[in-house]
Every structure is written in C-alpha cells, then in structure tokens.
Enzyme design. Structure first.
Site, PDB file in Angstrom:
ATOM      1  N   LYS A  56     -65.110 -86.107  58.555  1.00 36.16           N
ATOM      2  CA  LYS A  56     -65.470 -87.020  57.477  1.00 36.16           C
ATOM      3  C   LYS A  56     -65.320 -86.325  56.123  1.00 36.16           C
ATOM      4  O   LYS A  56     -65.715 -85.164  55.962  1.00 36.16           O
ATOM      5  CB  LYS A  56     -66.908 -87.501  57.692  1.00 36.16           C
ATOM      6  CG  LYS A  56     -67.393 -88.571  56.730  1.00 36.16           C
ATOM      7  CD  LYS A  56     -68.800 -89.000  57.125  1.00 36.16           C
ATOM      8  CE  LYS A  56     -69.386 -90.046  56.196  1.00 36.16           C
ATOM      9  NZ  LYS A  56     -70.765 -90.425  56.614  1.00 36.16           N
TER      10      LYS A  56
ATOM     11  N   SER B 158     -71.626 -95.090  57.240  1.00 42.20           N
ATOM     12  CA  SER B 158     -70.578 -94.666  56.323  1.00 42.20           C
ATOM     13  C   SER B 158     -69.457 -93.871  56.990  1.00 42.20           C
ATOM     14  O   SER B 158     -68.420 -93.632  56.379  1.00 42.20           O
ATOM     15  CB  SER B 158     -71.173 -93.840  55.180  1.00 42.20           C
ATOM     16  OG  SER B 158     -71.780 -92.638  55.679  1.00 42.20           O
TER      17      SER B 158
ATOM     18  N   SER C 130     -75.399 -94.081  59.811  1.00 40.43           N
ATOM     19  CA  SER C 130     -74.003 -93.871  59.420  1.00 40.43           C
ATOM     20  C   SER C 130     -73.127 -93.238  60.493  1.00 40.43           C
ATOM     21  O   SER C 130     -71.910 -93.193  60.335  1.00 40.43           O
ATOM     22  CB  SER C 130     -73.935 -93.036  58.143  1.00 40.43           C
ATOM     23  OG  SER C 130     -74.351 -93.791  57.035  1.00 40.43           O
TER      24      SER C 130
END
Length: 503
Positions: free
Chosen positions: A85, A165, A189
């Site tokens: 990420k 996210s 997330s």
C-alpha cells in the site's frame, strides 16, 4: 496521474514459466518464485491498465524477476511477490498516501516491516492505490479514489467499489496481481476491502507490526497487516513482517508467535465455542442467508455456536473519533518533519501545510470531496480532552465490550458478517456502506485481532465473515479462521473483470 516502472519484455519472457495456481490453498513448499513473478506481472499488464482496468497498482518493478531469482529459497517467503500500500515507505518509489502533496516523497528508506519482508525472502513487486490519506480527509469521500492513482475498481464488478482504504491491495490480490499484499487499517481499512474483493484480510493486534515510516493517522489504532487469498498465506505473510522496532515502543510489549502458520492445517473446530453477534448481522436478508450457511458449516465441523445479543456503547465511537483527529494532527506533522526536503522546495511539514496544499490545488485534489476531517483535526488541540477520550474509548472497546463478551459467554472468538456486498462507485455522492453490518470497530479501537475470510456471495459479489479475538490471540484467531475455511461449503465467485449485470 499514474507512474509506472515496467518490466522489460525480455525480462518478462525470461521469467514467464508455468505459474502456480492462483487459487491454490494451503502451503506451497515447492513454490516457483520466478514463474510467480512472471505470471503476476502479466496479470497487471492484462487487467490493471486501460479505461476499464482495475487501477489497483500505482507502480511496479522492472527488476522484480531478478530479485525473485535472488530470493529463491530464502526465509519464510522464498521469493513470493508482495504489493505494498502506498502509505508504507519502500526504497524504490515515492510514498504518496495517494496525495499529490507527497508526489516527491522519495525517502529512499524501507519501513521496518518492509525490511523484515525482504529479509524473509519477500519480493516487493510494487505499490498499490488507496483511498487518499487512508480515507481520513473527508466524511464524504469515495473509497478507493486518490489524486495520484484515480479510482480503484472491484475485479468482481468493475463498476462496484473496492472499499478502503486498502483498496488497491484488496483488488490486486483478488485479480491475481500478486501472491499477497500489505494493507493498513485504522478502522476497517484491511477488513472491508478484503471482504468485498473476496479475499482474506487480517488486522493484527496493534503492536505486532511496526508503524515506523508508515504515513500515520493514529498511534492508538494504526497497524499494517496481510491481504492474501488464503488464511495460511495471511499467516505466512504476517510471520514475515512482524517484529520489534525500538522506534515504535508499542511493538516491544507485543506477544508474538514466530510462525503463525504453525498448527493451521490441523486445527479443528470440534468443541470450539464461537460467539455469534446476532445484532450485528444487519438488515439484509441476503447477507443473513450467506452467514447462516457459514454457521451451518461451522456446526457441521463440530463448533458450538453461542448466540449473543449486544449493542456497543455509542460513547466508544464518539471518543475514538476525537482520538483519531487529535493524533492525526500531531502524528502527521511528526511524520512530515521526518521526510527529506523535496527538490521543488515545497515540502509539507504539518497538517496545516496539507490543508493549504489542497486549497491551492482544489481542481485536482478536491473535485469530488473536501477536507472536512482535516479541518476538524487541525482544530482538535485539547490534550486533556484527548487523553480522557482515549482512555474511555479503550476501556469501552476492550474490557467492557470484547473482553467482557468473550469471558461471560466463554467463547474463543466472536463472529459476524464483515460487510455487505460492494456498492456502485459514485464519485459525486460518495460511499454507500448501508445495512448496519459488522462488528469490526471495537477490535479496531481496542487494537485486537480481526480476521475476515470469504464466506460466499450475494449476486456474485463477495461477502466475508469476521473472526475477532482477544488481544495477542492472533494465532488462535488465524487457526479458527483456517478451520472454517476448510469447512466452508459455499462456492466462491471468480472475478469477472466486467460491469455487474443482473443477467
């Protein structure tokens, strides 16, 4: 704006030998690292680009095949490909958190969790898109959108949301673009994108994995964690990235297991008491039907199901939000102070600088939603109120909710559906989480482990089941999830890479 570092065609051909099955379950002792890298890069090239591509990967490596060759047989991962990420620092690429304000953020350093990954034989294949600033900028955002990466699409239905996210990490693993990925979670997330993309996601106890050199929201709740296709692989990836870090003191008190895959394959649900959070099933009959089948599978495997009726104290949510805002302002400024000066000279050093950048670049940054949470965080400065809110939120979420439920009902884990199926992405109106489904917030606020495992689908859209346990019981939660995974009878949908249709 999407920057790509591509494999050369010659390198791709050199390593494009027969890949392992993308759907393989359980241990892979004869893992073919070179074939894996070639297959994963081809999946990225085939499914990520173009006007209706998944848009999950921001950048990937032209040297990953050579790195895999060097890592064959090394450590726990033996050359497996991992996407990261883009709020976690890696030495190869800038770390942007999806914002143009950090487009020049080349720190040239690995976060300690990435150093652990490489030391254990993992190959960093690239960086994944995310909800900008890990979805802490606005209450009205669309998950999976960032100014750097655009909108991530769900590979099961490309007009549907990938949640956030860790949107790109979830979508990329579901699409077969990497063996595994690393996401981060403050509240949902990792688990939400894993659930709606039909993969396994594990939010470990806060403290198992270092947060140093990860763009922060909250030191109370932030953690990185694995996103993979199976529970075994999540446990393997967790084993590779976990570890102590003197720069992150919470990691020094963690209770760790060296190898989280140990015992997974033999663990049984026989006589395991499991708490079923009945009031957290939500209002959707279709999700309830899939969940009831999962319960039947667990009962057939010998589990003892205990129905629990419980509603959390709403003060927990209120006080946790105060904590997030206060810590965001302080810890974002601390992180920005640690990064090198940008060549342009426009290096943000505080949350106030980010707010000013967004105002100056509103056309690219704030076309779809604003920065209301940023503004609230900048105004949240009362330390005494913060400390009171933090103590209250932790007490309610931990001792008065999760610990109490586990002890009073004598259960090993608590379960509920993780989320409903993916909603249609809508940049104009934002997210539509509907259905009041799930019980993940107490685990996020208290810092306890939370695993989501695919349990089936609603209209070909994946839904996951959550397993939540006490602090530091990460290994037990993973073993229980793996035993359910083996007992599962539902047929899981394959990604269509098309728009959803009723036909």
């Amino acid at each position: 704006m999407r920057s790509r570092t591509l494999f050369s065609l010659a390198a791709l051909c050199a390593f494009a030998v027969a890949p392992m099955s993308l759907a393989q379950r359980g241990p892979t002792p004869d893992f073919d690292a070179l074939g894996d890298i070639g297959a994963r890069v081809e999946r990225i090239r085939q499914y990520d680009d173009g006007p209706e591509g998944i848009n999950a990967v921001i950048a990937y490596s032209h040297t990953a095949g050579f790195k895999a060759r060097d890592q064959v047989g090394v450590g726990l991962l033996k050359g497996r490909s991992v996407l990261v990420k883009d709020n976690i620092e890696t030495e190869e690429w800038p770390t942007t958190a999806g914002s143009l304000a950090l487009a020049e953020n080349f720190t040239r350093r690995d976060a300690p969790l990435i150093a652990n990954l490489r030391r254990n034989g993992g190959v960093v294949l690239g960086k994944t898109n995310l909800s900008e600033w890990a979805n802490i900028r606005s209450d009205f955002s669309t998950s999976g959108w960032s100014a750097v990466g655009g909108l991530t699409r769900n590979p099961h239905a490309i007009d549907r949301n990938a949640c956030g996210s860790s949107s790109g990490s979830g979508a990329a693993v579901a699409a077969g673009m990497a063996w595994g990925a690393i996401g981060t979670e403050t509240n949902g997330s990792i688990t939400c994108p894993a659930s709606v993309n039909g993969i396994v996601g594990f939010k470990p106890s806060v403290g198992l994995v270092s947060r140093t050199h990860v763009v922060p929201i909250s030191s109370t709740q932030d953690t990185a964690g694995p996103m993979t296709r199976t529970v075994h692989d999540a446990a393997l990836l967790l084993s590779a990235i976990a570890g102590e870090d003197p720069a992150d003191p919470v990691t020094l008190d963690a209770v760790r297991t060296y190898d989280y895959t140990d015992g997974l394959i033999d663990h049984s649900l026989e006589s395991v008491r499991i708490g079923v959070m009945r009031q957290q099933l939500g209002s959707r009959a279709d999700v309830r039907e899939v969940f009831e089948r999962a319960l039947a599978d667990m009962e057939a495997a010998g589990a003892v199901l205990v129905d629990i009726e419980f509603e959390p104290d709403p003060q927990m949510y209120r006080d946790s939000f105060t904590v997030l805002k206060f810590e965001l302002r302080e810890e974002m400024s601390r992180y920005l102070a640690s990064i090198p000066q940008f060549e342009s000279g426009r290096t943000p050093r505080s949350l106030a600088d980010l707010i000013a950048f967004n105002r100056s670049n509103a056309g690219s940054e704030m076309r779809w939603f604003g920065q209301d949470i940023f503004l609230e965080a900048e105004a949240t400065t009362d330390r005494e109120a913060y400390e009171k809110a933090r103590a209250n939120a932790l007490r309610i979420a931990g001792p008065e909710t999760l610990d109490k439920l586990l002890a009073e009902h004598d259960v090993a884990v608590l379960i509920a559906p993780t989320r409903g199926p993916a909603w249609t992405s809508d940049l104009v109106n934002g997210d539509n989480f509907g259905g009041s489904i799930g019980f993940g917030s107490p685990a996020a606020i208290a810092g306890y482990p939370h695993l989501t495992v695919p349990m089936g689908a609603v209209e070909r859209l994946p839904v996951g089941i959550s397993f939540i346990g006490p602090k530091w019981a990460d290994h037990e939660v993973l073993k229980t999830g793996a035993a359910y995974e083996r007992a599962r009878t539902a047929v899981l949908p394959a990604p269509s890479f098309k728009r959803w249709s009723a036909d």
